[in-house]
Design a protein around this motif. Structure first.
Motif, PDB file in Angstrom:
ATOM      1  N   LEU A   1       0.784  -1.376   0.245  1.00  0.00           N
ATOM      2  CA  LEU A   1       0.052   0.052   0.027  1.00  0.00           C
ATOM      3  C   LEU A   1       0.968   1.279   0.018  1.00  0.00           C
ATOM      4  CD1 LEU A   1      -2.470  -1.178   2.675  1.00  0.00           C
ATOM      5  CD2 LEU A   1      -2.827  -1.227   0.296  1.00  0.00           C
ATOM      6  N   MET A   2       0.485   2.147  -0.976  1.00  0.00           N
ATOM      7  CA  MET A   2       1.510   3.249  -1.204  1.00  0.00           C
ATOM      8  C   MET A   2       0.703   4.660  -1.133  1.00  0.00           C
ATOM      9  SD  MET A   2       4.184   1.896  -4.119  1.00  0.00           S
ATOM     10  CE  MET A   2       2.906   1.474  -5.055  1.00  0.00           C
ATOM     11  N   THR A   3       1.230   5.797  -0.751  1.00  0.00           N
ATOM     12  CA  THR A   3       0.506   6.973  -1.192  1.00  0.00           C
ATOM     13  C   THR A   3       1.864   8.072  -1.075  1.00  0.00           C
ATOM     14  OG1 THR A   3      -1.123   8.464  -0.642  1.00  0.00           O
ATOM     15  CG2 THR A   3       0.226   7.659   1.353  1.00  0.00           C
ATOM     16  N   SER A   4       1.599   9.449  -1.144  1.00  0.00           N
ATOM     17  CA  SER A   4       2.521  10.276  -1.299  1.00  0.00           C
ATOM     18  C   SER A   4       1.988  11.453  -0.202  1.00  0.00           C
ATOM     19  CB  SER A   4       2.909  10.715  -2.668  1.00  0.00           C
ATOM     20  OG  SER A   4       1.585  11.333  -3.203  1.00  0.00           O
ATOM     21  N   GLY A   5       3.045  12.562  -0.120  1.00  0.00           N
ATOM     22  CA  GLY A   5       2.602  13.281   0.805  1.00  0.00           C
ATOM     23  C   GLY A   5       4.110  14.206   1.050  1.00  0.00           C
ATOM     24  N   ALA A   6       3.714  15.495   1.342  1.00  0.00           N
ATOM     25  CA  ALA A   6       4.778  16.650   1.903  1.00  0.00           C
ATOM     26  C   ALA A   6       5.196  15.986   2.920  1.00  0.00           C
ATOM     27  CB  ALA A   6       4.296  17.883   2.036  1.00  0.00           C
ATOM     28  N   GLY A   7       6.440  16.071   3.483  1.00  0.00           N
ATOM     29  CA  GLY A   7       7.095  15.683   4.598  1.00  0.00           C
ATOM     30  C   GLY A   7       6.890  14.249   5.130  1.00  0.00           C
ATOM     31  N   ASP A   8       6.349  14.025   6.343  1.00  0.00           N
ATOM     32  CA  ASP A   8       5.673  12.693   7.018  1.00  0.00           C
ATOM     33  C   ASP A   8       4.342  12.892   6.906  1.00  0.00           C
ATOM     34  OD1 ASP A   8       8.300  11.708   7.884  1.00  0.00           O
ATOM     35  OD2 ASP A   8       8.024  13.224   9.329  1.00  0.00           O
ATOM     36  N   ASP A   9       3.702  13.589   5.909  1.00  0.00           N
ATOM     37  CA  ASP A   9       2.074  13.342   5.758  1.00  0.00           C
ATOM     38  C   ASP A   9       1.879  12.129   4.995  1.00  0.00           C
ATOM     39  OD1 ASP A   9       2.052  15.959   6.687  1.00  0.00           O
ATOM     40  OD2 ASP A   9       1.432  16.863   4.792  1.00  0.00           O
ATOM     41  N   ALA A  10       2.617  11.667   4.306  1.00  0.00           N
ATOM     42  CA  ALA A  10       2.167  10.095   3.737  1.00  0.00           C
ATOM     43  C   ALA A  10       2.340   8.926   4.605  1.00  0.00           C
ATOM     44  CB  ALA A  10       3.380   9.845   2.487  1.00  0.00           C
ATOM     45  N   SER A  11       3.253   9.087   5.457  1.00  0.00           N
ATOM     46  CA  SER A  11       3.363   8.199   6.869  1.00  0.00           C
ATOM     47  C   SER A  11       2.437   8.424   7.530  1.00  0.00           C
ATOM     48  CB  SER A  11       4.658   8.192   7.306  1.00  0.00           C
ATOM     49  OG  SER A  11       5.897   8.125   6.681  1.00  0.00           O
ATOM     50  N   LYS A  12       1.752   9.571   8.048  1.00  0.00           N
ATOM     51  CA  LYS A  12       0.911   9.756   8.970  1.00  0.00           C
ATOM     52  C   LYS A  12      -0.536   9.253   8.289  1.00  0.00           C
ATOM     53  CE  LYS A  12       2.787  14.062  11.012  1.00  0.00           C
ATOM     54  NZ  LYS A  12       2.658  15.546  11.179  1.00  0.00           N
ATOM     55  N   ALA A  13      -0.751   9.490   6.839  1.00  0.00           N
ATOM     56  CA  ALA A  13      -1.975   8.880   6.587  1.00  0.00           C
ATOM     57  C   ALA A  13      -1.977   7.361   6.556  1.00  0.00           C
ATOM     58  CB  ALA A  13      -2.040   9.504   4.997  1.00  0.00           C
ATOM     59  N   LEU A  14      -0.631   6.849   6.134  1.00  0.00           N
ATOM     60  CA  LEU A  14      -0.563   5.213   6.214  1.00  0.00           C
ATOM     61  C   LEU A  14      -0.534   4.595   7.528  1.00  0.00           C
ATOM     62  CD1 LEU A  14       2.171   4.704   3.209  1.00  0.00           C
ATOM     63  CD2 LEU A  14      -0.286   4.212   3.346  1.00  0.00           C
ATOM     64  N   GLY A  15      -0.126   5.652   8.605  1.00  0.00           N
ATOM     65  CA  GLY A  15      -0.113   5.097   9.801  1.00  0.00           C
ATOM     66  C   GLY A  15      -1.457   4.734  10.309  1.00  0.00           C
ATOM     67  N   GLN A  16      -2.682   5.398   9.982  1.00  0.00           N
ATOM     68  CA  GLN A  16      -3.933   4.981  10.276  1.00  0.00           C
ATOM     69  C   GLN A  16      -4.403   3.777   9.573  1.00  0.00           C
ATOM     70  OE1 GLN A  16      -5.641   6.615  12.894  1.00  0.00           O
ATOM     71  NE2 GLN A  16      -3.686   7.677  13.131  1.00  0.00           N
ATOM     72  N   VAL A  17      -3.889   4.003   8.292  1.00  0.00           N
ATOM     73  CA  VAL A  17      -4.154   2.504   7.517  1.00  0.00           C
ATOM     74  C   VAL A  17      -3.871   1.179   8.175  1.00  0.00           C
ATOM     75  CG1 VAL A  17      -4.292   1.326   5.300  1.00  0.00           C
ATOM     76  CG2 VAL A  17      -4.917   3.705   5.725  1.00  0.00           C
ATOM     77  N   ARG A  18      -2.457   1.503   8.524  1.00  0.00           N
ATOM     78  CA  ARG A  18      -1.568   0.383   9.155  1.00  0.00           C
ATOM     79  C   ARG A  18      -2.207  -0.137  10.364  1.00  0.00           C
ATOM     80  NH1 ARG A  18       2.252   0.797  13.633  1.00  0.00           N
ATOM     81  NH2 ARG A  18       3.742  -0.819  13.441  1.00  0.00           N
ATOM     82  N   LEU A  19      -2.827   0.576  11.454  1.00  0.00           N
ATOM     83  CA  LEU A  19      -3.335   0.163  12.453  1.00  0.00           C
ATOM     84  C   LEU A  19      -4.994  -0.586  11.844  1.00  0.00           C
ATOM     85  CD1 LEU A  19      -2.865   3.135  15.001  1.00  0.00           C
ATOM     86  CD2 LEU A  19      -1.481   0.923  14.719  1.00  0.00           C
ATOM     87  N   THR A  20      -5.573  -0.159  11.149  1.00  0.00           N
ATOM     88  CA  THR A  20      -6.695  -0.598  10.757  1.00  0.00           C
ATOM     89  C   THR A  20      -6.449  -2.243  10.243  1.00  0.00           C
ATOM     90  OG1 THR A  20      -7.821   1.469   9.966  1.00  0.00           O
ATOM     91  CG2 THR A  20      -8.597  -0.619   9.039  1.00  0.00           C
ATOM     92  N   VAL A  21      -5.616  -2.196   9.125  1.00  0.00           N
ATOM     93  CA  VAL A  21      -4.963  -3.621   8.801  1.00  0.00           C
ATOM     94  C   VAL A  21      -4.724  -4.276  10.000  1.00  0.00           C
ATOM     95  CG1 VAL A  21      -3.589  -4.786   7.386  1.00  0.00           C
ATOM     96  CG2 VAL A  21      -4.525  -2.505   6.705  1.00  0.00           C
ATOM     97  N   ALA A  22      -3.713  -3.837  10.889  1.00  0.00           N
ATOM     98  CA  ALA A  22      -3.356  -4.741  11.976  1.00  0.00           C
ATOM     99  C   ALA A  22      -4.273  -5.232  13.034  1.00  0.00           C
ATOM    100  CB  ALA A  22      -2.408  -3.786  12.845  1.00  0.00           C
ATOM    101  N   ARG A  23      -5.483  -4.309  13.266  1.00  0.00           N
ATOM    102  CA  ARG A  23      -6.730  -4.848  13.680  1.00  0.00           C
ATOM    103  C   ARG A  23      -7.452  -6.105  13.051  1.00  0.00           C
ATOM    104  NH1 ARG A  23      -6.689   0.649  16.059  1.00  0.00           N
ATOM    105  NH2 ARG A  23      -7.581   1.193  14.086  1.00  0.00           N
ATOM    106  N   LYS A  24      -7.505  -5.734  11.846  1.00  0.00           N
ATOM    107  CA  LYS A  24      -8.175  -6.584  10.790  1.00  0.00           C
ATOM    108  C   LYS A  24      -7.664  -7.968  10.802  1.00  0.00           C
ATOM    109  CE  LYS A  24      -9.485  -6.739   5.817  1.00  0.00           C
ATOM    110  NZ  LYS A  24     -10.929  -6.919   6.069  1.00  0.00           N
ATOM    111  N   GLU A  25      -6.512  -7.945  10.996  1.00  0.00           N
ATOM    112  CA  GLU A  25      -5.577  -9.028  10.819  1.00  0.00           C
ATOM    113  C   GLU A  25      -5.279  -9.874  12.179  1.00  0.00           C
ATOM    114  OE1 GLU A  25      -4.408 -10.680   7.949  1.00  0.00           O
ATOM    115  OE2 GLU A  25      -5.608  -9.224   7.064  1.00  0.00           O
ATOM    116  N   GLY A  26      -5.722  -9.133  13.056  1.00  0.00           N
ATOM    117  CA  GLY A  26      -5.630  -9.728  14.670  1.00  0.00           C
ATOM    118  C   GLY A  26      -4.175  -9.667  15.337  1.00  0.00           C
ATOM    119  N   LEU A  27      -3.491  -8.655  14.635  1.00  0.00           N
ATOM    120  CA  LEU A  27      -1.877  -8.713  15.013  1.00  0.00           C
ATOM    121  C   LEU A  27      -1.797  -7.737  16.246  1.00  0.00           C
ATOM    122  CD1 LEU A  27      -0.567  -7.992  11.459  1.00  0.00           C
ATOM    123  CD2 LEU A  27      -0.672 -10.002  12.708  1.00  0.00           C
TER     124      LEU A  27
END
Length: 600
Positions: free
Chosen positions: A397-423
């Motif tokens: 999963l990829m996205t773009s953004g200024a500075g750390d904005d891309a990571s911040k947006a992906l960070g929320q998705v990362r936790l959503t996926v982690a909960r979905k996968e039971g991690l």
């Protein structure tokens, strides 16, 4: 009519009896959990916070009749003899399940109305009803266990700090308002018309004054108050373990807190390995999209910017050309995600401010699929999968953004996926110290710099030369302890030089006059031989909630408020009569929006 307790004194709690007690006499006191009427036999389960014991009424017709009149939540006392249960009636789920008490005497100490909900763990009841009748909700074994756990954690904390030479010193609850961040709760003074106390957001200045006073090592389990919007891990009043040390370095604070965590987690029988990981603030944002990274699930975010520099995929190429970053993370086994699931993740990324979510995956036959396959080309997508470490059956999963904005947006998705996968396993604990925070951040609304932590945090010594010319680049000697994505503690080395403290106030656009008005007593104290010092505050509510496996700190607080800062049980906050307002020299006027506010 309720009977009197008289000279009855319990011999055992309702969780104490065991097969070794068979043949002995027992006097139990507690609440009726359940009544089972079998005609000539009546079984009554009696409960207290220690457990549950089965009582048998059978030998006296009068006792059997009296037992038939019992209802749930009656308060009773029972005298009788302990006997073994028959093999077929043993309840292996209960510590007391191998025995029962044959009743010889019964006293009904108080009757009870029918409760608004059953006192059992699986009762279907709304949170509002639970909070309205919190004194009944607290009878549930789960909540009682949380209160016991909280007590044991607080006891472990006190024992540990006593062993380390700390003094527990109480600081004032009625204090001066020194707002810099959250709003204060104000208390009008009756004897000083038009003047107010504030309930402390923390004992910050008082504990620093204790270091000036030579107390050297201070600790306090203290109530704090902040008038701010609530979340699952916040309440208007909360409890923290407040710590301060003279002549402290960050590493000394870490070396103090880590063994404390070992003692606290030993309360629930868990081992904690140390030393804890230390992670720079910038790394936390880049690799996890958060300054409170949850390390249990892996899936670190990688920088893929160079792969798209000058590529045919204009969305990413133009972003990189403008100085933005392309970042992504791999979901192990995520290639199975349906288009609907991917679309839901894409919507979450957009809600986080990113332009789009681009996905790519390797199929079982070695092929490549991607939402950008046609625009970016198979070769570029293949290199992105390889660089990110995605194997067969994985999803990138990829996205773009200024500075750390891309990571911040992906960070929320990362936790959503982690909960979905039971991690995000509740029985797994991943600690990390986040360090190297910026000292200041620009507030566009206020048009001034604000403290990232608080204005008494010391800058990193080697950054002092940039304080005036490049204040945004100056790092703070601040640190947060993060556990499973939750900040459970935060602290810093403090400013102990009055001139430096004045410079920080100037950078925060606090005038000298305002600084004297708000902090004059503290600035004066700094001039009387202040030792270097630092400390930390640990969120007791959050720690206990994590230990108890609860999602909300409300479940480990005896009498919490709602998300609207309301006590449904007592009806607080509430209006007061005019006489009280007159005594306080306060008049009430309607607010422009929201609830009414009091002004002098």
């Amino acid at each position: 009519m309720a009977q009197q307790l008289g000279d009855w004194a319990r011999t055992h709690t309702c969780g104490a009896l065991r097969p070794t007690d068979v043949g002995s006499s027992a006097l139990l006191l507690g609440w009726v959990q359940r009544v089972r009427d079998l005609g000539a036999l009546v079984f009554v389960d009696v409960r207290d916070r220690f457990g549950l014991t089965q009582i048998v009424f059978r030998d006296s017709p009068d006792l059997v009749v009296a037992a038939k009149r019992l209802r749930t939540e009656y308060v009773i006392g029972v005298k009788g003899t302990v006997q073994p249960r028959s093999a077929e009636t043993v309840n292996a789920k209960l510590p007391t399940g191998g025995v029962e008490v044959v009743a010889a005497e019964l006293r009904v100490l108080n009757e009870a109305k029918t409760t608004p909900f059953e006192i059992r763990e699986d009762a279907a009841v709304s949170d509002d009803v639970r909070l309205r009748y919190r004194y009944l909700d607290l009878r549930r074994p789960g909540l009682q266990a949380n209160m016991v756990l909280r007590h044991k954690v607080a006891l472990a904390v006190r024992k540990y700090f006593d062993s380390q030479g700390f003094l527990e010193i109480e600081t004032p609850i009625l204090a001066k308002s020194t707002p810099e961040g959250a709003r204060d709760y104000l208390v009008p003074s009756r004897v000083h018309p038009g003047e107010f106390y504030a309930l402390p957001q923390s004992p910050q200045l008082f504990k620093q004054l204790l270091m000036i006073a030579g107390m050297d090592r201070y600790v306090q389990i203290v109530k704090c108050f902040r008038d701010e919007d609530l979340r699952a891990d916040r309440q208007p009043e909360f409890t923290q373990v407040d710590v301060e040390m003279s002549f402290a370095t960050p590493q000394q604070v870490f070396d103090l807190v880590e063994p404390l965590m070992q003692d606290v987690f030993a309360v629930v029988g868990r081992d904690v390995a140390r030393p804890f990981r230390q992670m720079p603030y910038g790394e936390a944002l880049a690799r996890y999209g958060s300054d409170k990274p949850d390390l249990r699930c892996g899936m670190e975010i990688a920088d893929l910017s160079t792969l798209f520099q000058g590529s045919s995929f204009s969305l990413f190429a133009e972003a990189v050309g403008a100085g933005a970053r392309v970042r992504g993370f791999v979901v192990p086994g995520g290639a199975r995600y349906s288009r609907r699931e991917l679309d839901e993740l894409a919507e979450q990324v957009k809600a986080g401010g990113a332009p789009a979510l681009i996905w790519a995956r390797r199929t079982k036959d070695g092929g490549i699929q991607s939402s950008a396959l046609k625009a970016a080309g198979e070769e570029t997508i293949a290199r992105a999968l390889e660089t990110a470490g995605a194997g067969e059956g994985d999803l990138l999963l990829m996205t773009s953004g200024a500075g750390d904005d891309a990571s911040k947006a992906l960070g929320q998705v990362r936790l959503t996926v982690a909960r979905k996968e039971g991690l995000l396993k509740p029985d797994e604990f991943a600690f990390t110290w986040v360090v190297g925070f910026p000292l200041l951040e620009w507030d566009e609304g206020e048009k001034r710099f604000m403290s990232v932590h608080h204005p008494f945090t010391s800058p990193v010594a080697e950054d002092l030369g940039r304080l005036d010319a490049e204040p945004a680049s100056v790092r703070a000697q601040a640190y947060d302890l993060v556990l499973n994505g939750s900040e459970i503690a935060g602290g810093s080395i403090r400013i102990h030089d009055s001139d430096l403290q004045r410079r920080i106030f100037q950078l925060l656009n606090i005038s000298e006059e305002e600084a004297r008005h708000r902090f004059g007593f503290f600035l004066e104290a700094l001039q009387y031989g202040t030792p270097p010092h630092g400390g930390i505050a640990l969120g007791l509510d959050r720690m206990v909630a994590i230990l108890a496996g609860e999602n909300s700190i409300r479940e480990v607080i005896a009498f919490p408020k709602t998300a609207a800062a309301v006590d449904l049980m007592t009806g607080a906050p509430s209006t007061v009569d005019d006489r009280q307002l007159d005594d306080l020299h306060v008049a009430v006027r309607p607010a422009k929006s929201g609830p009414a506010g009091a002004t002098s």
